[in-house]
Design a protein around this motif. Structure first.
Motif, PDB file in Angstrom:
ATOM      1  N   ASP A   1      13.633   7.417 -47.847  1.00 56.58           N
ATOM      2  CA  ASP A   1      14.998   7.081 -47.702  1.00 56.58           C
ATOM      3  C   ASP A   1      15.638   6.617 -49.000  1.00 56.58           C
ATOM      4  O   ASP A   1      16.995   6.907 -49.200  1.00 56.58           O
ATOM      5  CB  ASP A   1      14.689   5.998 -46.615  1.00 56.58           C
ATOM      6  CG  ASP A   1      16.050   5.507 -46.117  1.00 56.58           C
ATOM      7  OD1 ASP A   1      16.982   6.526 -45.712  1.00 56.58           O
ATOM      8  OD2 ASP A   1      16.648   4.379 -45.729  1.00 56.58           O
TER       9      ASP A   1
ATOM     10  N   LEU B   1      16.535   9.516 -50.810  1.00 57.72           N
ATOM     11  CA  LEU B   1      17.802  10.379 -50.190  1.00 57.72           C
ATOM     12  C   LEU B   1      19.079   9.448 -50.593  1.00 57.72           C
ATOM     13  O   LEU B   1      19.910  10.173 -51.016  1.00 57.72           O
ATOM     14  CB  LEU B   1      17.586  10.636 -48.941  1.00 57.72           C
ATOM     15  CG  LEU B   1      16.619  11.707 -48.503  1.00 57.72           C
ATOM     16  CD1 LEU B   1      16.224  11.341 -46.776  1.00 57.72           C
ATOM     17  CD2 LEU B   1      17.109  13.227 -48.653  1.00 57.72           C
ATOM     18  N   GLN B   2      19.099   8.358 -50.441  1.00 53.18           N
ATOM     19  CA  GLN B   2      20.203   7.474 -50.428  1.00 53.18           C
ATOM     20  C   GLN B   2      20.698   7.085 -51.878  1.00 53.18           C
ATOM     21  O   GLN B   2      22.050   6.873 -52.186  1.00 53.18           O
ATOM     22  CB  GLN B   2      20.441   6.273 -49.770  1.00 53.18           C
ATOM     23  CG  GLN B   2      20.061   6.542 -48.084  1.00 53.18           C
ATOM     24  CD  GLN B   2      20.784   7.171 -47.501  1.00 53.18           C
ATOM     25  OE1 GLN B   2      22.011   7.505 -47.915  1.00 53.18           O
ATOM     26  NE2 GLN B   2      20.368   8.137 -46.551  1.00 53.18           N
TER      27      GLN B   2
ATOM     28  N   ILE C   1      19.893  11.848 -53.703  1.00 54.06           N
ATOM     29  CA  ILE C   1      20.194  13.278 -53.104  1.00 54.06           C
ATOM     30  C   ILE C   1      21.630  13.106 -52.587  1.00 54.06           C
ATOM     31  O   ILE C   1      22.319  14.024 -53.067  1.00 54.06           O
ATOM     32  CB  ILE C   1      19.213  13.659 -52.283  1.00 54.06           C
ATOM     33  CG1 ILE C   1      17.797  13.971 -52.991  1.00 54.06           C
ATOM     34  CG2 ILE C   1      19.658  14.925 -51.448  1.00 54.06           C
ATOM     35  CD1 ILE C   1      16.588  14.306 -52.255  1.00 54.06           C
ATOM     36  N   VAL C   2      21.709  12.012 -51.730  1.00 55.53           N
ATOM     37  CA  VAL C   2      23.406  12.232 -51.014  1.00 55.53           C
ATOM     38  C   VAL C   2      24.330  11.840 -51.674  1.00 55.53           C
ATOM     39  O   VAL C   2      25.428  12.474 -51.886  1.00 55.53           O
ATOM     40  CB  VAL C   2      22.919  11.327 -49.761  1.00 55.53           C
ATOM     41  CG1 VAL C   2      24.442  10.965 -49.156  1.00 55.53           C
ATOM     42  CG2 VAL C   2      22.197  12.068 -48.801  1.00 55.53           C
TER      43      VAL C   2
ATOM     44  N   LEU D   1      25.751  14.727 -53.994  1.00 54.50           N
ATOM     45  CA  LEU D   1      26.481  15.802 -53.171  1.00 54.50           C
ATOM     46  C   LEU D   1      27.720  15.436 -52.757  1.00 54.50           C
ATOM     47  O   LEU D   1      28.821  16.097 -52.874  1.00 54.50           O
ATOM     48  CB  LEU D   1      25.452  15.952 -52.088  1.00 54.50           C
ATOM     49  CG  LEU D   1      24.056  16.998 -52.092  1.00 54.50           C
ATOM     50  CD1 LEU D   1      23.307  16.798 -50.891  1.00 54.50           C
ATOM     51  CD2 LEU D   1      24.484  18.332 -52.792  1.00 54.50           C
ATOM     52  N   LYS D   2      27.898  13.996 -52.042  1.00 57.21           N
ATOM     53  CA  LYS D   2      29.173  13.611 -51.818  1.00 57.21           C
ATOM     54  C   LYS D   2      30.190  13.514 -53.044  1.00 57.21           C
ATOM     55  O   LYS D   2      31.227  13.802 -52.988  1.00 57.21           O
ATOM     56  CB  LYS D   2      29.151  12.086 -51.182  1.00 57.21           C
ATOM     57  CG  LYS D   2      28.279  12.250 -50.055  1.00 57.21           C
ATOM     58  CD  LYS D   2      28.451  10.629 -49.299  1.00 57.21           C
ATOM     59  CE  LYS D   2      27.889  10.959 -47.884  1.00 57.21           C
ATOM     60  NZ  LYS D   2      27.750   9.694 -47.338  1.00 57.21           N
TER      61      LYS D   2
ATOM     62  N   ARG E   1      29.792  15.615 -55.532  1.00 61.40           N
ATOM     63  CA  ARG E   1      30.449  16.944 -55.849  1.00 61.40           C
ATOM     64  C   ARG E   1      31.676  17.223 -55.070  1.00 61.40           C
ATOM     65  O   ARG E   1      32.420  17.925 -55.175  1.00 61.40           O
ATOM     66  CB  ARG E   1      29.136  17.530 -55.843  1.00 61.40           C
ATOM     67  CG  ARG E   1      29.434  19.139 -56.029  1.00 61.40           C
ATOM     68  CD  ARG E   1      29.441  19.493 -57.384  1.00 61.40           C
ATOM     69  NE  ARG E   1      29.715  20.871 -57.539  1.00 61.40           N
ATOM     70  CZ  ARG E   1      30.539  21.717 -58.276  1.00 61.40           C
ATOM     71  NH1 ARG E   1      31.457  20.913 -58.954  1.00 61.40           N
ATOM     72  NH2 ARG E   1      30.610  22.801 -58.282  1.00 61.40           N
TER      73      ARG E   1
END
Lengths: 163, 134
Positions: A86, A89-90, A93-94, A97-98, A100
């Motif tokens: 988790d 990801l937080q 990864i996330v 992406l946000k 970008r």
């Protein structure tokens, strides 16, 4: 046939020695017969019955305790792995992406302004974007995360306070 | 006289079953077609009683054995309760977090990637248009 039962080796070895010449299947049959007699609250004497029944209960509790220890060890691994995934990801990864997506949205707005300034309609350019259907990332800010050390310290503090 | 036919042997058995379960060696015993859930309990209680009878354990020795068993039972029950409670908490926390992870991996990340791909294609088209003469 039922699967064999696991019994403490010391108990069974002593029983074999006490009943020489009796094989395990016969011993099991004798023991079951005696166990049923105890359960029916027939003789032998109450104290010996108490010892026998408590010993059986302690063996089964011990097996359950061993199971709970394994279960807890597995739960600790599972919880730690889910926490780490988790966190990855937080944190890894996330947010990129946000970030970008946010930068690209800004670039699209800028280009659409230029197209309009040149007297053209950007709505005629494919592919189009259904903006209300996109994820709202413009106001997103990457969350702050505790380091593992902070988490450990908070846990120690919690148990210290709650004793 | 073999160890199985001495009182010391019997007390050693009781101490062995009351020991930390991670350190109690076990062996498999065939039980034929017995399938009732209480079979293990009946087999064990019967085995201990047969042994106690065979060696003629005295009341004093049986009381000594009983004390050891009562002590172990109390410790085992307490530890089982504590470990089960803690395991349930951790399992619950992990389940909740795993649901969030599945949502993030299965929905949010792919969705963001699709949007980024769409945005990049639109940017390319808009840039191409701005390069064309009006």
């Amino acid at each position: 046939m039922s699967p064999p039962l696991e019994v403490p080796a010391t108990l069974w070895e002593r029983l074999r020695e006490a009943f020489p010449g009796t094989d395990d299947a016969e011993l099991a049959s004798l023991a079951l017969e005696r166990g049923r007699a105890l359960a029916r609250r027939s003789e032998p004497v109450p104290l010996r019955r108490d010892v026998a029944e408590r010993a059986a209960a302690v063996v089964l509790l011990g097996q359950r305790l061993a199971h709970e220890r394994r279960r807890l060890a597995e739960a600790e691994v599972r919880e730690r792995e889910s926490y780490e995934r988790d966190l990855e990801l937080q944190r890894e990864i996330v947010p990129p992406l946000k970030e970008r997506a946010r930068a690209l949205r800004a670039r699209i707005r800028e280009l659409e302004d230029r197209v309009r300034a040149a007297g053209r309609d950007p709505a005629t350019v494919d592919p189009t974007v259904d903006w209300p259907d996109t994820l709202a990332v413009d106001d997103e800010r990457a969350p702050r995360f505790e380091r593992d050390e902070d988490r450990r310290r908070a846990a120690i503090e919690f148990f210290r306070r709650h004793g | 006289m073999s160890p199985g036919t001495t009182v010391e042997g019997f007390l050693a058995v009781v101490e062995a079953v009351a020991r930390d379960p991670d350190h109690v060696p076990t062996l498999s015993v065939p039980v034929g077609t017995e399938e009732a859930p209480e079979t293990a309990y009946l087999l064990l209680s019967g085995a201990v009683d047969l042994l106690a009878e065979r060696i003629g354990a005295t009341e004093t020795e049986l009381r000594q054995a009983l004390r050891a068993l009562i002590g172990a039972e109390s410790v085992f029950r307490s530890e089982i309760h504590e470990r089960a409670r803690r395991a349930e908490e951790l399992e619950r926390a992990a389940r909740m977090r795993e649901r969030e992870i599945a949502m993030t991996e299965g929905w949010l990340v792919p969705r963001l990637r699709r949007e980024i791909d769409l945005f990049e294609r639109r940017i390319a088209a808009l840039e191409a248009l701005t390069r064309e003469p009006a």
